[in-house]
Design an enzyme around this catalytic site. Structure first.
Site, PDB file in Angstrom:
ATOM      1  N   THR A   1      -5.926   6.183   8.071  1.00  0.00           N
ATOM      2  CA  THR A   1      -6.532   6.521   6.773  1.00  0.00           C
ATOM      3  C   THR A   1      -6.564   5.320   5.830  1.00  0.00           C
ATOM      4  O   THR A   1      -6.942   5.434   4.672  1.00  0.00           O
ATOM      5  CB  THR A   1      -5.743   7.647   6.073  1.00  0.00           C
ATOM      6  OG1 THR A   1      -4.422   7.140   5.760  1.00  0.00           O
ATOM      7  CG2 THR A   1      -5.644   8.882   6.939  1.00  0.00           C
ATOM      8  N   THR A   2      -6.138   4.164   6.357  1.00  0.00           N
ATOM      9  CA  THR A   2      -6.234   2.927   5.580  1.00  0.00           C
ATOM     10  C   THR A   2      -6.866   1.872   6.485  1.00  0.00           C
ATOM     11  O   THR A   2      -6.764   1.976   7.712  1.00  0.00           O
ATOM     12  CB  THR A   2      -4.838   2.404   5.172  1.00  0.00           C
ATOM     13  OG1 THR A   2      -4.101   2.138   6.356  1.00  0.00           O
ATOM     14  CG2 THR A   2      -4.084   3.399   4.336  1.00  0.00           C
TER      15      THR A   2
ATOM     16  N   HIS B   1       5.718   6.575   6.567  1.00  0.00           N
ATOM     17  CA  HIS B   1       5.378   6.161   5.206  1.00  0.00           C
ATOM     18  C   HIS B   1       4.809   7.366   4.471  1.00  0.00           C
ATOM     19  O   HIS B   1       4.594   8.419   5.070  1.00  0.00           O
ATOM     20  CB  HIS B   1       4.350   5.008   5.235  1.00  0.00           C
ATOM     21  CG  HIS B   1       3.076   5.410   5.883  1.00  0.00           C
ATOM     22  ND1 HIS B   1       2.870   5.335   7.265  1.00  0.00           N
ATOM     23  CD2 HIS B   1       1.950   5.952   5.367  1.00  0.00           C
ATOM     24  CE1 HIS B   1       1.668   5.803   7.544  1.00  0.00           C
ATOM     25  NE2 HIS B   1       1.104   6.182   6.417  1.00  0.00           N
TER      26      HIS B   1
ATOM     27  N   HIS C   1       3.608  10.534   6.726  1.00  0.00           N
ATOM     28  CA  HIS C   1       3.000  10.234   8.026  1.00  0.00           C
ATOM     29  C   HIS C   1       4.022   9.586   8.945  1.00  0.00           C
ATOM     30  O   HIS C   1       4.550   8.506   8.643  1.00  0.00           O
ATOM     31  CB  HIS C   1       1.800   9.289   7.843  1.00  0.00           C
ATOM     32  CG  HIS C   1       0.628   9.972   7.217  1.00  0.00           C
ATOM     33  ND1 HIS C   1      -0.375   9.281   6.568  1.00  0.00           N
ATOM     34  CD2 HIS C   1       0.310  11.276   7.114  1.00  0.00           C
ATOM     35  CE1 HIS C   1      -1.274  10.124   6.120  1.00  0.00           C
ATOM     36  NE2 HIS C   1      -0.886  11.354   6.432  1.00  0.00           N
TER      37      HIS C   1
ATOM     38  N   HIS D   1       2.049   8.928   1.170  1.00  0.00           N
ATOM     39  CA  HIS D   1       0.915   8.789   0.251  1.00  0.00           C
ATOM     40  C   HIS D   1       1.187   9.758  -0.892  1.00  0.00           C
ATOM     41  O   HIS D   1       1.715  10.856  -0.659  1.00  0.00           O
ATOM     42  CB  HIS D   1      -0.406   9.157   0.946  1.00  0.00           C
ATOM     43  CG  HIS D   1      -0.687   8.327   2.161  1.00  0.00           C
ATOM     44  ND1 HIS D   1      -1.483   7.192   2.143  1.00  0.00           N
ATOM     45  CD2 HIS D   1      -0.252   8.464   3.443  1.00  0.00           C
ATOM     46  CE1 HIS D   1      -1.528   6.682   3.370  1.00  0.00           C
ATOM     47  NE2 HIS D   1      -0.789   7.413   4.181  1.00  0.00           N
TER      48      HIS D   1
ATOM     49  N   GLU E   1      -3.366  13.362   1.572  1.00  0.00           N
ATOM     50  CA  GLU E   1      -4.632  12.854   2.131  1.00  0.00           C
ATOM     51  C   GLU E   1      -5.402  14.021   2.745  1.00  0.00           C
ATOM     52  O   GLU E   1      -6.535  14.306   2.347  1.00  0.00           O
ATOM     53  CB  GLU E   1      -4.329  11.774   3.177  1.00  0.00           C
ATOM     54  CG  GLU E   1      -3.600  10.569   2.548  1.00  0.00           C
ATOM     55  CD  GLU E   1      -3.910   9.271   3.216  1.00  0.00           C
ATOM     56  OE1 GLU E   1      -3.566   9.117   4.400  1.00  0.00           O
ATOM     57  OE2 GLU E   1      -4.531   8.407   2.566  1.00  0.00           O
TER      58      GLU E   1
ATOM     59  N   HIS F   1       0.831  -1.213   0.000  1.00  0.00           N
ATOM     60  CA  HIS F   1       0.000   0.000   0.000  1.00  0.00           C
ATOM     61  C   HIS F   1       0.862   1.258   0.000  1.00  0.00           C
ATOM     62  O   HIS F   1       0.443   2.301  -0.473  1.00  0.00           O
ATOM     63  CB  HIS F   1      -0.895   0.027   1.266  1.00  0.00           C
ATOM     64  CG  HIS F   1      -1.640  -1.250   1.490  1.00  0.00           C
ATOM     65  ND1 HIS F   1      -2.589  -1.712   0.604  1.00  0.00           N
ATOM     66  CD2 HIS F   1      -1.559  -2.185   2.482  1.00  0.00           C
ATOM     67  CE1 HIS F   1      -3.077  -2.866   1.060  1.00  0.00           C
ATOM     68  NE2 HIS F   1      -2.472  -3.174   2.180  1.00  0.00           N
TER      69      HIS F   1
HETATM   70  C1  LIG Z   1      -2.384  -3.564  14.725  1.00  0.00           C
HETATM   71  O1  LIG Z   1      -2.312  -2.318  14.085  1.00  0.00           O
HETATM   72  C2  LIG Z   1      -3.314  -2.139  13.115  1.00  0.00           C
HETATM   73  C3  LIG Z   1      -2.638  -1.567  11.898  1.00  0.00           C
HETATM   74  C4  LIG Z   1      -2.046  -0.184  12.239  1.00  0.00           C
HETATM   75  N1  LIG Z   1      -1.309   0.294  11.110  1.00  0.00           N
HETATM   76  C5  LIG Z   1      -1.678  -0.030   9.828  1.00  0.00           C
HETATM   77  C6  LIG Z   1      -2.137   0.996   9.020  1.00  0.00           C
HETATM   78  N2  LIG Z   1      -2.857   0.652   7.938  1.00  0.00           N
HETATM   79  C7  LIG Z   1      -1.806   2.382   9.294  1.00  0.00           C
HETATM   80  C8  LIG Z   1      -2.272   3.533   8.600  1.00  0.00           C
HETATM   81  C9  LIG Z   1      -1.773   4.698   9.091  1.00  0.00           C
HETATM   82  S1  LIG Z   1      -2.045   6.313   8.579  1.00  0.00           S
HETATM   83  N3  LIG Z   1      -2.096   6.361   7.007  1.00  0.00           N
HETATM   84  O2  LIG Z   1      -3.324   6.721   9.089  1.00  0.00           O
HETATM   85  O3  LIG Z   1      -0.916   7.071   9.080  1.00  0.00           O
HETATM   86  S2  LIG Z   1      -0.746   4.357  10.414  1.00  0.00           S
HETATM   87  C10 LIG Z   1      -0.982   2.672  10.321  1.00  0.00           C
HETATM   88  S3  LIG Z   1      -0.325   1.523  11.327  1.00  0.00           S
HETATM   89  O4  LIG Z   1      -0.442   2.052  12.630  1.00  0.00           O
HETATM   90  O5  LIG Z   1       0.956   1.121  10.930  1.00  0.00           O
HETATM   91 ZN   LIG Z   2      -0.575   7.278   6.136  1.00  0.00          ZN
END
Ligand SMILES: COCCCN1C=C(N)c2cc(S(N)(=O)=O)sc2S1(=O)=O
Ligand SMILES: [Zn+2]
Length: 261
Positions: free
Chosen positions: A198-199, A93, A118, A95, A105, A63
């Site tokens: 946001t994912t 990471h 982020h 976007h 975003e 992603h």
């Molecule tokens: C057990 O943990 C559940 C998964 C948590 N994570 C997965 C994401 N998709 C994710 C998205 C993120 S964002 N785009 O809102 O920064 S941070 C993040 S994350 O905190 O690394």
């Molecule tokens: Zn993010």
């Protein structure tokens, strides 16, 4: 098959089918409307203690491209601002879009940036594991940094020069000694609000801190992000990683606060 993605069949408009919280009351990102935000004089500056910060590896999770950190102690934390505790850096990471001005975003008065960084932190004071924090209402703090296009960013080259090692989904490589402090703008004036990942799984566990001033990167550097693939090495259908951003979600009565004078 993948549970979700950014395509027509599996993109943000259908995430609610597998993740009903997508239609919740504190979803992210949002459009930030500066003159509708409230100034909160009690909001102090955000403080980053990234000095002992060291990255461990870089990975393509299908992603985005993610740089991961050792979060076994408080060596890299964010504190202050809207936060009641120090939050530990876990990963960062990006976007981005497919060209020029779309890809962030969060938007500001309806305007998008080319990309958004982020930096994901978790509340290790209140919670024992990252996974536990990721589902708690005050579990995560994500620092959002806008990227605009212009001159080359001298330090972003360290990341874009490593992208060939993580071209395919599921690939990872050593990426030691990178300190993301070099990716921050000079001023950390910010907006803050309560939101979500946001994912998927879209957990409503994020205190968002969106920095007002963007950093500048070149179109060439952004282009290197777009050489990454959503797909794995074993898949015959190669899909370029681009437009991996969720559009702004409804504010649903939330307050956006700002810190800067
Ligand atoms: C057990 O943990 C559940 C998964 C948590 N994570 C997965 C994401 N998709 C994710 C998205 C993120 S964002 N785009 O809102 O920064 S941070 C993040 S994350 O905190 O690394
Ligand atoms: Zn993010």
């Amino acid at each position: 098959g993948n549970l979700w993605g950014y395509g027509k069949e599996d993109g943000p408009s259908v995430w609610h089918k597998n993740y009903p919280v997508a239609q919740g009351d504190r979803q992210s990102p949002i459009d930030i409307v500066p003159h509708q935000a409230s100034h909160d004089p009690s909001l102090g500056p955000v403080v980053l203690n990234y000095d002992q910060c060291t990255s461990i590896k870089i990975a393509n999770n299908g992603h985005s491209v993610v740089v991961e950190f050792d979060d076994s102690d408080d060596r890299s934390v964010i504190r202050g601002g809207p936060l009641d505790n120090p939050y530990r850096l876990k990963q960062f990471h990006f976007h981005w879009g497919v060209k020029g001005c779309h890809g962030s975003e969060h938007t500001v008065a309806g305007n998008s940036y080319a990309s958004e960084l982020h930096l994901v932190h978790w509340n290790a004071v209140k919670y024992t594991t990252f996974g536990e924090a990721a589902t708690a209402p005050d579990g995560l703090a994500v620092l959002g940094i806008f990227l605009q296009t212009g001159d080359d960013h001298r330090w972003l080259n360290m990341i874009t020069d490593a992208l060939y090692t993580v071209k395919f989904k599921g690939s990872a490589a050593d990426f030691k000694g990178f300190n993301p402090k070099c990716l921050l703008p000079s001023s950390l004036h910010y907006w803050t609000y309560l939101g979500s990942l946001t994912t998927p799984p879209l957990h409503e566990s994020v205190i968002w801190i969106v920095v007002k001033d963007p950093i500048t990167v070149s179109e060439k550097q952004l282009g290197k992000l777009r050489t990454l693939l959503f797909t794995g090495e074993e898949e015959d259908q190669r899909t370029r990683m681009e437009n991996n951003f969720r559009p702004p979600q409804l504010l649903k009565g939330r307050n956006v606060l700002w810190s800067f004078r």
